[in-house]
Design a protein around this motif. Structure first.
Motif, short mmCIF file in Angstrom:
data_model
loop_
_atom_site.label_atom_id
_atom_site.label_comp_id
_atom_site.label_asym_id
_atom_site.label_seq_id
_atom_site.Cartn_x
_atom_site.Cartn_y
_atom_site.Cartn_z
N UNK A 103 -85.16 50.82 62.78
CA UNK A 103 -84.12 50.15 62.00
C UNK A 103 -82.76 50.69 62.41
N UNK A 104 -81.78 49.79 62.46
CA UNK A 104 -80.41 50.14 62.79
C UNK A 104 -79.53 49.77 61.60
N UNK A 105 -78.39 50.41 61.52
CA UNK A 105 -77.43 50.09 60.48
C UNK A 105 -76.18 50.92 60.67
N UNK A 106 -75.22 50.69 59.79
CA UNK A 106 -74.02 51.51 59.84
C UNK A 106 -74.44 52.96 59.61
N UNK A 107 -73.58 53.87 59.98
CA UNK A 107 -73.89 55.28 59.81
C UNK A 107 -74.19 55.58 58.35
N UNK A 108 -73.42 54.97 57.46
CA UNK A 108 -73.63 55.17 56.02
C UNK A 108 -74.97 54.62 55.57
N UNK A 109 -75.33 53.43 56.05
CA UNK A 109 -76.60 52.81 55.66
C UNK A 109 -77.79 53.66 56.11
N UNK A 110 -77.74 54.18 57.31
CA UNK A 110 -78.84 55.00 57.82
C UNK A 110 -78.89 56.33 57.07
N UNK A 111 -77.74 56.89 56.75
CA UNK A 111 -77.72 58.14 55.97
C UNK A 111 -78.32 57.90 54.59
N UNK A 112 -78.01 56.77 53.96
CA UNK A 112 -78.59 56.44 52.65
C UNK A 112 -80.10 56.25 52.76
N UNK A 113 -80.56 55.58 53.83
CA UNK A 113 -81.99 55.37 54.04
C UNK A 113 -82.70 56.71 54.19
N UNK A 114 -82.13 57.60 55.00
CA UNK A 114 -82.74 58.91 55.20
C UNK A 114 -82.79 59.70 53.89
N UNK A 115 -81.75 59.58 53.09
CA UNK A 115 -81.72 60.29 51.81
C UNK A 115 -82.82 59.77 50.88
N UNK A 116 -83.00 58.45 50.83
CA UNK A 116 -84.02 57.86 49.97
C UNK A 116 -85.44 58.18 50.45
N UNK A 117 -85.61 58.28 51.78
CA UNK A 117 -86.92 58.61 52.34
C UNK A 117 -87.19 60.11 52.34
N UNK A 118 -86.15 60.89 52.12
CA UNK A 118 -86.31 62.33 52.16
C UNK A 118 -86.46 62.86 53.58
N UNK A 119 -85.89 62.14 54.53
CA UNK A 119 -85.96 62.52 55.94
C UNK A 119 -84.70 63.31 56.27
N UNK A 120 -84.88 64.42 56.96
CA UNK A 120 -83.73 65.25 57.34
C UNK A 120 -82.93 64.57 58.44
N UNK A 121 -81.65 64.85 58.44
CA UNK A 121 -80.76 64.35 59.50
C UNK A 121 -81.19 65.00 60.81
N UNK A 122 -81.34 64.22 61.90
CA UNK A 122 -81.75 64.83 63.15
C UNK A 122 -80.73 65.86 63.63
N UNK A 123 -81.23 66.93 64.23
CA UNK A 123 -80.35 67.98 64.73
C UNK A 123 -79.75 67.56 66.07
#
Length: 129
Positions: free
Chosen positions: A75-95
């Protein structure tokens, strides 16, 4: 085309019309993410699915948008959208790549100790030297 013309075009920066169109669309939908081959979005933007998909990858490679894999689907999206998706999924931001490399180095050192590269190279050199 002359090299100076090409270089001056590149320096001006900016996005191609196609990339600008997709980028603006993603920025206008900060609460949505789009799959790699999203037919609805491609149709809305009057683009072929392949052009839309390629543009998403190009924008991501340029660091302008985000990307996240969910259940084997990209999935692709704006930086904000992907950050929100990761937060909801509990996925850490890639290093960052160098941070990952340093973490790998520390794991190896913890497991096998410090590696003497010269000693290792001497051990694998053949008698032909």
């Amino acid at each position: 085309m002359r090299i100076t013309e090409l270089a001056s075009r590149r320096r001006r920066g900016g996005l191609s019309p196609l990339k600008a169109k997709v980028y603006q669309y993603l920025q206008e939908h900060p609460d949505e993410v789009f799959s790699y081959r999203d037919e609805r979005s491609a149709k809305y933007l009057s683009m072929k699915i392949s052009a839309f998909s390629f543009t998403l990858w190009a924008l991501h490679r340029g660091g302008l948008i985000g990307k996240q894999e969910v259940d084997g689907k990209i999935y692709f999206g704006s930086v904000k959208a992907i950050a929100d998706l990761r937060a909801k999924l509990g996925v850490a931001q890639p290093k960052e790549p160098f941070a990952r490399a340093k973490a790998n180095l520390e794991r190896i050192r913890a497991r096998v100790g410090n590696i003497d590269t010269l000693e290792l190279l001497d051990a694998v050199r053949g008698p032909w030297e």
